[in-house]
Design a protein around this motif. Structure first.
Motif, PDB file in Angstrom:
ATOM      1  N   ARG A   1       0.979  -1.022   0.049  1.00 19.40           N
ATOM      2  CA  ARG A   1       0.047   0.132  -0.063  1.00 19.40           C
ATOM      3  C   ARG A   1       0.704   1.188   0.066  1.00 19.40           C
ATOM      4  NH1 ARG A   1      -3.111  -0.985   5.728  1.00 19.40           N
ATOM      5  NH2 ARG A   1      -1.406  -1.426   7.104  1.00 19.40           N
ATOM      6  N   PRO A   2       2.133   1.303   0.614  1.00 16.24           N
ATOM      7  CA  PRO A   2       2.739   2.652   0.245  1.00 16.24           C
ATOM      8  C   PRO A   2       3.073   2.847  -1.157  1.00 16.24           C
ATOM      9  CG  PRO A   2       3.790   1.115   2.112  1.00 16.24           C
ATOM     10  CD  PRO A   2       2.948   0.095   1.482  1.00 16.24           C
ATOM     11  N   PHE A   3       3.118   2.165  -1.931  1.00 17.74           N
ATOM     12  CA  PHE A   3       3.243   2.292  -3.409  1.00 17.74           C
ATOM     13  C   PHE A   3       1.951   2.732  -4.044  1.00 17.74           C
ATOM     14  CE2 PHE A   3       1.944   0.215  -7.518  1.00 17.74           C
ATOM     15  CZ  PHE A   3       2.879   0.943  -8.473  1.00 17.74           C
ATOM     16  N   VAL A   4       0.789   2.501  -3.378  1.00 16.16           N
ATOM     17  CA  VAL A   4      -0.562   2.883  -3.917  1.00 16.16           C
ATOM     18  C   VAL A   4      -0.370   4.523  -3.656  1.00 16.16           C
ATOM     19  CG1 VAL A   4      -3.053   2.960  -3.655  1.00 16.16           C
ATOM     20  CG2 VAL A   4      -1.668   0.537  -3.641  1.00 16.16           C
ATOM     21  N   ALA A   5       0.242   4.856  -2.582  1.00 16.68           N
ATOM     22  CA  ALA A   5       0.150   6.310  -2.283  1.00 16.68           C
ATOM     23  C   ALA A   5       1.057   7.141  -2.984  1.00 16.68           C
ATOM     24  CB  ALA A   5       0.452   6.347  -0.782  1.00 16.68           C
ATOM     25  N   THR A   6       1.731   6.553  -3.840  1.00 13.63           N
ATOM     26  CA  THR A   6       2.941   7.396  -4.562  1.00 13.63           C
ATOM     27  C   THR A   6       2.687   7.199  -6.004  1.00 13.63           C
ATOM     28  OG1 THR A   6       4.439   5.613  -4.437  1.00 13.63           O
ATOM     29  CG2 THR A   6       4.414   7.309  -2.627  1.00 13.63           C
ATOM     30  N   ALA A   7       2.047   5.825  -6.645  1.00 16.75           N
ATOM     31  CA  ALA A   7       2.149   5.592  -7.820  1.00 16.75           C
ATOM     32  C   ALA A   7       1.162   6.553  -8.794  1.00 16.75           C
ATOM     33  CB  ALA A   7       1.811   4.278  -8.182  1.00 16.75           C
ATOM     34  N   VAL A   8       1.220   6.403 -10.028  1.00 15.71           N
ATOM     35  CA  VAL A   8       0.176   7.010 -10.947  1.00 15.71           C
ATOM     36  C   VAL A   8      -0.562   5.987 -11.697  1.00 15.71           C
ATOM     37  CG1 VAL A   8       1.551   9.234 -11.290  1.00 15.71           C
ATOM     38  CG2 VAL A   8       2.084   7.320 -12.738  1.00 15.71           C
ATOM     39  N   PRO A   9      -1.734   6.310 -12.156  1.00 10.36           N
ATOM     40  CA  PRO A   9      -2.465   5.322 -13.097  1.00 10.36           C
ATOM     41  C   PRO A   9      -2.241   5.332 -14.530  1.00 10.36           C
ATOM     42  CG  PRO A   9      -3.932   7.186 -12.657  1.00 10.36           C
ATOM     43  CD  PRO A   9      -2.377   7.447 -11.930  1.00 10.36           C
ATOM     44  N   PHE A  10      -2.505   3.925 -14.994  1.00  9.33           N
ATOM     45  CA  PHE A  10      -2.607   3.751 -16.354  1.00  9.33           C
ATOM     46  C   PHE A  10      -3.558   2.787 -16.746  1.00  9.33           C
ATOM     47  CE2 PHE A  10       0.108   0.395 -14.964  1.00  9.33           C
ATOM     48  CZ  PHE A  10       0.316  -0.799 -15.957  1.00  9.33           C
ATOM     49  N   TRP A  11      -3.983   2.716 -17.940  1.00  9.66           N
ATOM     50  CA  TRP A  11      -4.917   1.600 -18.780  1.00  9.66           C
ATOM     51  C   TRP A  11      -4.393   1.146 -19.963  1.00  9.66           C
ATOM     52  CZ3 TRP A  11      -5.627   6.510 -16.469  1.00  9.66           C
ATOM     53  CH2 TRP A  11      -6.280   6.739 -15.503  1.00  9.66           C
TER      54      TRP A  11
ATOM     55  N   ALA B   1      -8.713  -3.340 -17.597  1.00 12.35           N
ATOM     56  CA  ALA B   1      -7.482  -3.667 -17.184  1.00 12.35           C
ATOM     57  C   ALA B   1      -6.901  -1.931 -16.686  1.00 12.35           C
ATOM     58  CB  ALA B   1      -6.121  -4.043 -18.123  1.00 12.35           C
ATOM     59  N   HIS B   2      -6.600  -2.275 -15.269  1.00 16.82           N
ATOM     60  CA  HIS B   2      -6.253  -0.773 -14.790  1.00 16.82           C
ATOM     61  C   HIS B   2      -4.799  -1.120 -13.986  1.00 16.82           C
ATOM     62  CE1 HIS B   2      -5.916   2.330 -11.920  1.00 16.82           C
ATOM     63  NE2 HIS B   2      -6.348   1.822 -10.819  1.00 16.82           N
ATOM     64  N   GLY B   3      -3.877  -0.271 -13.947  1.00 20.53           N
ATOM     65  CA  GLY B   3      -2.788  -0.405 -13.437  1.00 20.53           C
ATOM     66  C   GLY B   3      -2.275   0.830 -12.735  1.00 20.53           C
ATOM     67  N   LEU B   4      -1.017   0.722 -11.737  1.00 22.26           N
ATOM     68  CA  LEU B   4      -0.610   1.639 -10.956  1.00 22.26           C
ATOM     69  C   LEU B   4       0.938   1.338 -11.382  1.00 22.26           C
ATOM     70  CD1 LEU B   4      -2.315   1.987  -7.579  1.00 22.26           C
ATOM     71  CD2 LEU B   4      -2.615   3.503  -9.570  1.00 22.26           C
ATOM     72  N   ARG B   5       1.764   2.652 -11.640  1.00 15.03           N
ATOM     73  CA  ARG B   5       3.053   2.354 -11.829  1.00 15.03           C
ATOM     74  C   ARG B   5       3.998   3.433 -11.318  1.00 15.03           C
ATOM     75  NH1 ARG B   5       2.509   2.236 -18.208  1.00 15.03           N
ATOM     76  NH2 ARG B   5       1.953   4.616 -18.428  1.00 15.03           N
ATOM     77  N   ASP B   6       5.184   3.240 -11.034  1.00 12.39           N
ATOM     78  CA  ASP B   6       6.361   4.170 -10.782  1.00 12.39           C
ATOM     79  C   ASP B   6       7.478   3.700 -11.558  1.00 12.39           C
ATOM     80  OD1 ASP B   6       7.372   2.264  -9.364  1.00 12.39           O
ATOM     81  OD2 ASP B   6       7.050   3.236  -7.384  1.00 12.39           O
ATOM     82  N   ASP B   7       8.601   4.417 -11.343  1.00  6.27           N
ATOM     83  CA  ASP B   7       9.726   4.126 -11.979  1.00  6.27           C
ATOM     84  C   ASP B   7      10.341   2.759 -11.878  1.00  6.27           C
ATOM     85  OD1 ASP B   7       9.737   6.708 -12.907  1.00  6.27           O
ATOM     86  OD2 ASP B   7      11.203   7.601 -11.563  1.00  6.27           O
ATOM     87  N   GLN B   8      10.013   1.964 -10.712  1.00  6.44           N
ATOM     88  CA  GLN B   8      10.626   0.730 -10.470  1.00  6.44           C
ATOM     89  C   GLN B   8       9.374  -0.385 -10.511  1.00  6.44           C
ATOM     90  OE1 GLN B   8      12.287   1.083  -6.545  1.00  6.44           O
ATOM     91  NE2 GLN B   8      14.179   2.158  -7.507  1.00  6.44           N
ATOM     92  N   GLN B   9       8.260  -0.194 -10.425  1.00  8.34           N
ATOM     93  CA  GLN B   9       7.325  -1.432 -10.365  1.00  8.34           C
ATOM     94  C   GLN B   9       6.046  -1.044 -11.100  1.00  8.34           C
ATOM     95  OE1 GLN B   9       6.204  -2.331  -6.386  1.00  8.34           O
ATOM     96  NE2 GLN B   9       7.011  -0.329  -5.626  1.00  8.34           N
ATOM     97  N   THR B  10       5.357  -2.143 -11.268  1.00 10.82           N
ATOM     98  CA  THR B  10       4.017  -1.890 -11.796  1.00 10.82           C
ATOM     99  C   THR B  10       2.944  -3.009 -11.155  1.00 10.82           C
ATOM    100  OG1 THR B  10       4.793  -1.163 -14.083  1.00 10.82           O
ATOM    101  CG2 THR B  10       2.578  -1.982 -14.011  1.00 10.82           C
ATOM    102  N   LEU B  11       1.699  -2.478 -10.973  1.00  8.94           N
ATOM    103  CA  LEU B  11       0.772  -3.414 -10.428  1.00  8.94           C
ATOM    104  C   LEU B  11      -0.554  -3.408 -11.510  1.00  8.94           C
ATOM    105  CD1 LEU B  11       0.593  -3.065  -6.502  1.00  8.94           C
ATOM    106  CD2 LEU B  11       2.038  -4.642  -8.020  1.00  8.94           C
ATOM    107  N   LEU B  12      -1.099  -4.581 -11.758  1.00  2.00           N
ATOM    108  CA  LEU B  12      -2.032  -4.345 -12.897  1.00  2.00           C
ATOM    109  C   LEU B  12      -3.112  -5.153 -12.316  1.00  2.00           C
ATOM    110  CD1 LEU B  12      -2.901  -3.361 -15.713  1.00  2.00           C
ATOM    111  CD2 LEU B  12      -1.820  -5.515 -16.613  1.00  2.00           C
ATOM    112  N   ALA B  13      -4.340  -4.679 -12.457  1.00  3.53           N
ATOM    113  CA  ALA B  13      -5.469  -5.427 -12.187  1.00  3.53           C
ATOM    114  C   ALA B  13      -6.262  -5.879 -13.504  1.00  3.53           C
ATOM    115  CB  ALA B  13      -6.648  -4.597 -11.289  1.00  3.53           C
TER     116      ALA B  13
END
Length: 694
Positions: free
Chosen positions: A595-605, A618-630
């Motif tokens: 969840r700390p990542f959720v508080a700093t990441a930005v969304p993409f689709w 498909a909806h994701g969050l990402r930063d410079d190091q990692q990506t989560l995708l639902a």
């Protein structure tokens, strides 16, 4: 910087104001070597409708005002770190001094704009509309026909429905060469009354899909607003406004010495299209809100309402739910509607006193709240603070002037009155309620709901009903700040029949936003997936309501809706099997790990913004190091979907026990994965790339 212009470079973008004719005009915005705004004929920094002045071209367009084009530059000032530019100009014929503040969001291509108008003359000045921001020449290097305009329809149970059209689909070609004059029409979106997002979100984006250049905007007001986009000889103009006389019955009369401030707006610029604008707006939302520990802690919230107690809480029903919620890992437990009433006629039109109903809690509400605390969770309660039912004792104890009035009569809607928080007795009543619940009962979480739209507002102590509503809107924000000043650890949730007041006037003060009242888990994915375009992910609370009757696949399907935002858990957990509760607990444990990542990441689709009937989302969050995708499958004949993803490791985070398969493929020369779901309603959350930074 010449005498004919002001050049401001606060970060990724450079903004230029022309002073060539003495009026401050937005002449250019330059981002990463490319112009995103460059009109041939710049518009004034502020346009305003002054009674007695009008416009130079009669149309339903908030542009071409005589008063705006008369504004004469006086001075400007820059902060030492260049993050703020303040420009002052004067309309001497009306005696108006206009001070416009442009504030940059550090590190992002975004700025916030608002203006303060002061009557420095000797006569009253009457205003019928004022732009918060306006500019022409949007993406001027692109042919007008290639521009695409984005907006989001937003209705009860069907929030965040983004759509787009080319500018020519909404602004027809009238053959400017034949007429040599601008059109009269526009494409516009408007919110009416006290629900700022009833019908549409206060957002818009223009993109040039051939280059990726984009400009977006966000109106930050908890009442009526209006934006419009229209064609001028030099391209597309955009005008952003708070309430107006025509749309909202808003009117302002400034006596000598009086002042008025416009509704703030944020403008975002990007070179990578819609998602780039959303990233800049997300940075602005995080930067501009009140600091609060909830924004980084992101505790898991259990709320007893949705598809569970549905407004009928009792001690007997709550205690087993509390135990089950604690067992799966919830950290806040909110008792929703109904805790204050045991009237046989129902609670809807009797709300307002906010005293616990003794018949619901034989041992007192404190017994239940203590049990929540004993199980390691923060206790919460539901409130609808601005509402007073017609049968409530508060309706008799407060004077008429403490409520919305029109033509001397109380406004009534669906069995309720509406408090006017400009009135000291209305604020005193609510302060006493909050202090009793928080200071007396130890409540640490309040869900603030708002289920009625009372129309244009109140004309009591106001020149118009829209002016009265604007006064209440601003008084509400001041009241919220007072509550948090007294109770800084209190967390406040914003709700308005789900998503009917989703704006960053409210969300810059409140910590959590309920995204919808949608009760069908199969309809939830498009709402949850698109919400991040309007709400910072860590503020977007998505209902997840697993039930004992659900299959394991449907439990994972509904849990996935909350895993890239805020988990707003409900459901009869106490009636589940141990294996079902373990599947819920697995989702919560997984979420708490990142969840700390959720508080700093930005969304993409990666599949684009979801359509309401889309079978794959498909909806994701990402930063410079990692990506989560639902990823969700919502029916249909096809059991697989190809999702563009960079060439990296892919791991299923949730649910670990799944019969979904994932394989690396290439689609149209782009790295991708093929997801196969054997069940018609199924979902997973994937981790893509390096997650070691968590």
């Amino acid at each position: 910087m010449s005498h004919d212009e002001i050049v401001w470079s606060p970060g990724p973008f450079t903004l230029v104001l022309s002073l060539a004719d003495g009026t401050p005009r937005l002449s250019r915005v330059h981002l990463n070597g490319q112009d995103v705004v460059r009109p041939a004929t710049p518009l004034p920094l502020v346009e305003l409708g002054v009674v007695g002045s009008g416009r130079s071209w009669s149309a339903r367009r908030y542009v071409d005002s005589l008063a705006g084009n008369r504004l004469s530059y006086q001075r400007h000032a820059l902060q030492a770190d260049d993050t703020e530019l303040v420009v002052t100009s004067v309309d001497e014929s009306n005696g108006l001094t206009v001070t416009t503040t442009l504030s940059a969001v550090p590190g992002a291509g975004a700025l916030r704009i608002s203006s303060r108008l002061v009557n420095t003359g000797s006569l009253d000045v009457d205003l019928t509309w004022i732009t918060s921001a306006i500019w022409g020449g949007t993406l001027a290097d692109a042919p007008f026909e290639s521009l695409r305009l984005w907006w989001a329809d937003n209705d009860w149970l069907a929030e965040n429905r983004w759509t787009s059209a080319t500018t020519r689909e909404v602004l027809p070609d009238l053959n400017w060469e034949a007429h040599k004059i601008d059109p009269r029409g526009t494409f516009a979106r408007t919110a009416l009354g006290a629900w700022s997002t009833d019908g549409t979100l206060p957002l818009g984006v223009v993109t040039d899909e051939s280059t990726g250049l984009a400009v977006g905007w966000q109106l930050e007001h908890n009442g009526g607003w209006h934006w419009q986009a229209g064609e001028r000889a030099d391209g597309l103009y955009v005008s952003l406004l708070g309430p107006t006389e025509t749309e909202h019955d808003w009117y302002c009369r400034l006596a000598p010495g009086q002042e008025f401030s416009t509704v703030p707006v944020t403008i975002a610029f990007a070179t990578n299209g819609f998602e780039g604008v959303v990233a800049a707006l997300t940075a602005a939302r995080r930067y501009g809100r009140r600091l609060h520990p909830d924004h980084t802690r992101l505790p898991v919230i259990f709320n007893d309402y949705m598809n569970t107690l549905m407004g009928d809480p009792t001690t007997a029903k709550l205690l087993p739910l509390i135990d089950a919620a604690a067992e799966v890992g919830a950290e806040t437990f909110c008792i929703d509607a109904g805790w204050y009433d045991d009237d046989a006629q129902g609670w809807w039109d009797s709300v307002g006193a906010w005293e616990p109903a003794p018949n619901r809690f034989p041992g007192g509400l404190s017994e239940v709240l203590d049990h929540i605390r004993d199980r390691g969770m923060v206790p919460g309660l539901w409130l609808e603070p601005e509402m007073v039912g017609v049968r409530s004792p508060i309706a008799e104890s407060l004077p008429d002037e403490a409520f919305f009035l029109r033509h001397g009569r109380r406004v009534v809607e669906h069995g309720r009155y509406h408090l006017d928080l400009r009135h000291p007795l209305a604020r005193k009543h609510l302060d006493e309620v909050i202090d009793r619940l928080v200071g007396g009962l130890g409540v640490g979480y309040l869900k603030l709901d708002h289920n009625i739209n009372f129309g244009v507002g109140t004309d009591h102590d106001a020149i118009s009903a829209g002016a009265g509503l604007l006064g209440h809107n601003r008084a509400l924000l001041q009241w919220i700040d007072g509550v948090l000043d007294r109770h800084p650890d209190l967390t406040l949730e914003n709700c308005s029949s789900g998503g009917m007041r989703v704006d960053y006037a409210m969300l810059s003060h409140l910590q959590v936003q309920s995204t919808t009242d949608q009760q069908d888990p199969l309809y939830f994915p498009p709402i949850a997936a698109a919400a991040a375009a309007a709400i910072a992910p860590e503020q977007a609370a998505h209902w997840v309501y697993p039930q004992p009757t659900f299959t394991d696949e449907l439990i994972a399907f509904t849990m996935t809706a909350g895993l890239l935002g805020r988990l707003h858990l409900s459901g009869h957990l106490d009636q589940m099997t141990d294996a079902q509760r373990a599947l819920v607990a697995e989702a919560i444990t997984t979420y708490r790990g990142y969840r700390p990542f959720v508080a700093t990441a930005v969304p993409f689709w990666p599949l684009g913004l979801p359509g309401w009937e889309d079978q794959w989302i498909a909806h994701g969050l990402r930063d410079d190091q990692q990506t989560l995708l639902a990823i969700w499958r919502r029916g249909g004949d096809s059991d697989s979907c190809i999702v563009p993803l960079p060439a990296a490791d892919v791991e299923v985070l949730y649910p670990k026990a799944t019969d979904a398969t994932i394989e690396r493929v290439e689609a149209d020369g782009v790295p991708a994965v093929r997801i196969t779901f054997p069940h018609t309603h199924q979902a997973v959350v994937l981790a893509v790339g390096d997650r070691s930074a968590q």
